[in-house]
Design an enzyme around this catalytic site. Sequence first.
Site: not given
Ligand code: IPE
Ligand code: IPE
Ligand code: MG
Length: 240
Positions: A16, A33, A127
């Site tokens: 995240d 990403h 792995l």
């Molecule tokens: C969870 O992160 C999903 C992934 C890391 C793929 P999100 O950024 O989507 O989750 P919320 O919205 O903060 O709960």
């Molecule tokens: C996690 O990073 C990746 C995915 C959920 C695909 P985010 O895109 O949720 O990044 P933040 O949390 O908005 O910073």
């Molecule tokens: Mg996120």
Amino acid sequence: MGSLSAIPQHIAIIMDGNGRWAKQRGKERYEGHIAGVDSVRAVVRAAARNGVKWLTLYAFSTENWGRPAAEVDAIMELFCKTVMSEAEELCSQGVRVVIMGERSRFSTKVREMIDHIERSTAEATRLTLVLAFNYSSRSEITLAVRDIARKVSLGEIRYEDIDEEVISAHLMTRSMPDPDLIIRTSGECRLSNFLLWQASYAEFYFPEVLWPDFDEAQFDKALEVYAQRDRRYGVVADEE
Ligand code: IPE
Ligand code: IPE
Ligand code: MG
């Protein structure tokens, strides 16, 4: 107390903070990403080096379809590109890749890439890298309940034989051990629909660092934290 030799068999990571990482740099979210792929490479290397047998990465949740179409498209595109560029290297590192999630919503191209990466790494044994891609725990459990109910109605399972093992055996994780350690980067302290059943006795670690800044040193730090944890599973050790 744990000991430093306590290497988790299965680590699951909620990757995240990509969007925030990009915004902090005045970039578009998708650039976060892209930067996050380097961290994936780093944790795969570190996991293999440390003898971790299972690494599950939460790459896309079923809820993530609700993001702007341009971001979703960029993630799908990045998935395809990464599969093409990394398949050979993963294979030579002994990494078997498995994609976990509901596949019907993906484009033909994404489904072809899933087949490609799973087939080309199928023989690797060092792995197993599980990518949770269009995964959510509640939909996984719902599908399992439906499957078990169908088997009961066909007489394949007796309802009184439904136990925790039967339920586990109907989840997408059926061939995997439960995660020992769940890491979520970016300082958020929630599961966001990830491995709800499987996380019953997992240890949790929530580093503040955003996913693109998570590197091998951060991974080693997580292992150190884990090794200090005392996993009791609800029981009390005999008094000395
Ligand atoms: C969870 O992160 C999903 C992934 C890391 C793929 P999100 O950024 O989507 O989750 P919320 O919205 O903060 O709960
Ligand atoms: C996690 O990073 C990746 C995915 C959920 C695909 P985010 O895109 O949720 O990044 P933040 O949390 O908005 O910073
Ligand atoms: Mg996120």
